[in-house]
Write an enzyme that holds these catalytic residues in place. Structure first.
Site, short mmCIF file in Angstrom:
data_model
loop_
_atom_site.label_atom_id
_atom_site.label_comp_id
_atom_site.label_asym_id
_atom_site.label_seq_id
_atom_site.Cartn_x
_atom_site.Cartn_y
_atom_site.Cartn_z
N ASP A 40 1.12 38.71 -10.51
CA ASP A 40 0.07 37.86 -9.97
C ASP A 40 -1.31 38.31 -10.43
O ASP A 40 -1.69 39.48 -10.25
CB ASP A 40 0.13 37.86 -8.44
CG ASP A 40 -0.76 36.80 -7.83
OD1 ASP A 40 -0.72 35.65 -8.30
OD2 ASP A 40 -1.50 37.12 -6.88
N LYS A 77 2.17 24.73 -2.52
CA LYS A 77 0.86 24.11 -2.29
C LYS A 77 1.03 22.60 -2.41
O LYS A 77 0.73 21.99 -3.44
CB LYS A 77 -0.17 24.65 -3.29
CG LYS A 77 -0.42 26.15 -3.13
CD LYS A 77 -1.33 26.67 -4.22
CE LYS A 77 -1.51 28.18 -4.10
NZ LYS A 77 -2.33 28.73 -5.21
N ARG A 116 0.82 -1.22 0.00
CA ARG A 116 0.00 0.00 0.00
C ARG A 116 0.85 1.26 0.00
O ARG A 116 0.51 2.23 -0.68
CB ARG A 116 -0.97 -0.03 1.19
CG ARG A 116 -1.88 1.19 1.31
CD ARG A 116 -2.51 1.62 -0.01
NE ARG A 116 -3.18 0.53 -0.71
CZ ARG A 116 -3.55 0.60 -1.97
NH1 ARG A 116 -3.31 1.68 -2.70
NH2 ARG A 116 -4.15 -0.43 -2.55
N LYS A 130 5.59 38.40 -0.67
CA LYS A 130 4.25 38.36 -1.23
C LYS A 130 3.42 39.52 -0.69
O LYS A 130 3.91 40.34 0.10
CB LYS A 130 3.60 37.02 -0.93
CG LYS A 130 4.31 35.86 -1.65
CD LYS A 130 3.71 34.51 -1.33
CE LYS A 130 2.34 34.34 -1.94
NZ LYS A 130 2.39 34.28 -3.42
N GLU A 150 6.29 39.89 -5.26
CA GLU A 150 4.99 39.79 -5.90
C GLU A 150 4.45 41.19 -6.21
O GLU A 150 4.59 42.11 -5.40
CB GLU A 150 4.01 39.05 -5.00
CG GLU A 150 2.62 38.90 -5.59
CD GLU A 150 1.66 38.20 -4.65
OE1 GLU A 150 0.83 37.43 -5.14
OE2 GLU A 150 1.73 38.42 -3.42
#
Length: 279
Positions: A216, A129, A94, A161, A194
Site C-alpha cells: 500500500d 468503496k 428513471r 489492514k 496489508e
C-alpha cells in the site's frame, strides 16, 4: 439484497403513493414503445437489470435488443426498444436510466484502466468503496468493463489492514489469530495482509499462512524491491493513489493485481435517454 428486493425498494422510493404525473395525463390502457438512446461513447452496462425492472412492473413487456452488456457503443446508437403499457414505461424510466448510466460509467472507466495495462500480466481490482445497497451492480459493472472483483464484502475474504494490525498488536499476532479463528470456525477464506513498508513484507514472509500481500502506497522502486522479496511465494497487490497516468508504470513492476477505488467512486455516469417512439 437480490434483484427483486432492490427493484421493489427503488421503485417504492421513486413512486411512493403514485406516479401522479402519469396517472393524471395518460390513459391507464395506453400502450407504447420507447428507445434507449446512447448519447456518449463508452462501454454499455445494465441492460440485464433494465429488463428485470420492466419485467417486475409488467411481465409481458417485450424488448428488441440491439446491444448487450459489455458492448462498445457510440453516441447516436440505440441500445434497445421496449414495448409495454405507457404507465410501465414512465414508471420504469428513471430507475432504468439511473442504473444503466451509473453502471455504464463504471464499466467505461474500468475498461480504460484495463486497456492501459493490457500488455502486462497485472489485473485491475475494485474495492469496497461503493454505494451502499448498489454494490452488487457496481461490481458487476467492473466485471463488464474487464476488471476483477476483489471481494464483495467483509464476509467473503479476510483482509488484515493497518487498523486491524495496529489494534491487534502486530502483523505476526494478527495472522496467527486469524489462522486459528478460521480453523476453529471451519471457514475456508483467503487471507490478505496489508503492508506499509519492506519490514512488514519481511515479517509476513517469516510467518506465512497467507495468500496475498497488499503493498500500500509504495513508490515504484520500493514496490519492485518488495515483489523481488516475495518472489512469487504469494500473490501481490499494489494499492493507494494509483491513477490512469501511473497504472502502466505499476503494472510494469510485475505486480499481480492493482486495486483502484477510483474505477467506481470516480466514475462519471454515461449519458443515456429513454425516449418515446411515436408511431
Amino acid at each position: 439484497m437480490d434483484n427483486t428486493m432492490f427493484i421493489a425498494a427503488a421503485l417504492k422510493e421513486d413512486i411512493g403513493n403514485g406516479d401522479h404525473s402519469t396517472l393524471a395525463a395518460i390513459d391507464k390502457t395506453a400502450k407504447g414503445k420507447a428507445l434507449l438512446k446512447i448519447k456518449e461513447d463508452g462501454i454499455l452496462a445494465g441492460i440485464t437489470l433494465a429488463q428485470e425492472i420492466f419485467y417486475y412492473l409488467q411481465p409481458d413487456t417485450t424488448f428488441a435488443l440491439y446491444k448487450k452488456d459489455g458492448d462498445q457503443v457510440q453516441n447516436g446508437e440505440i441500445a434497445f426498444e421496449v414495448a409495454a403499457d405507457v404507465h410501465t414505461i414512465l414508471m420504469a424510466e428513471r430507475l432504468v436510466l439511473n442504473c444503466m448510466q451509473r453502471m455504464s460509467g463504471i464499466a467505461t472507466l474500468t475498461n480504460q484502466y484495463v486497456e492501459k495495462i493490457k500488455n502486462y500480466k497485472t489485473k485491475i481490482l475494485d474495492t469496497r468503496k461503493t454505494t451502499p445497497l448498489f454494490r452488487v451492480y457496481e461490481k458487476e459493472a467492473v466485471r463488464i468493463g474487464g476488471g476483477i472483483n476483489l471481494r464483495m464484502g467483509l464476509y467473503d475474504m479476510v483482509m488484515l489492514k493497518d487498523n486491524h494490525i495496529d489494534f491487534c498488536g502486530g502483523i505476526e499476532k494478527a495472522i496467527e489469530k486469524t489462522v486459528a479463528y478460521l480453523q476453529t470456525n471451519n471457514l475456508d477464506l483467503k487471507i490478505e495482509v496489508e503492508t506499509r513498508n519492506l519490514d512488514d513484507v519481511k515479517r509476513i514472509l517469516s510467518v506465512g499462512n497467507i495468500h496475498r500481500i497488499m503493498l500500500d502506497n509504495y513508490d515504484l522502486p520500493t514496490l519492485t524491491e518488495a515483489i523481488q522479496l516475495i518472489d512469487g511465494k504469494y500473490e501481490t497487490e499494489a494499492s493507494g493513489g494509483i491513477n490512469m497516468n501511473t497504472v502502466a508504470d505499476y503494472a510494469a513492476t510485475g505486480v499481480d493485481y492493482i486495486s483502484v477505488g477510483a474505477i467506481i467512486n470516480h466514475a462519471v455516469s454515461m449519458d443515456l435517454s429513454l425516449k418515446a417512439q411515436l408511431v
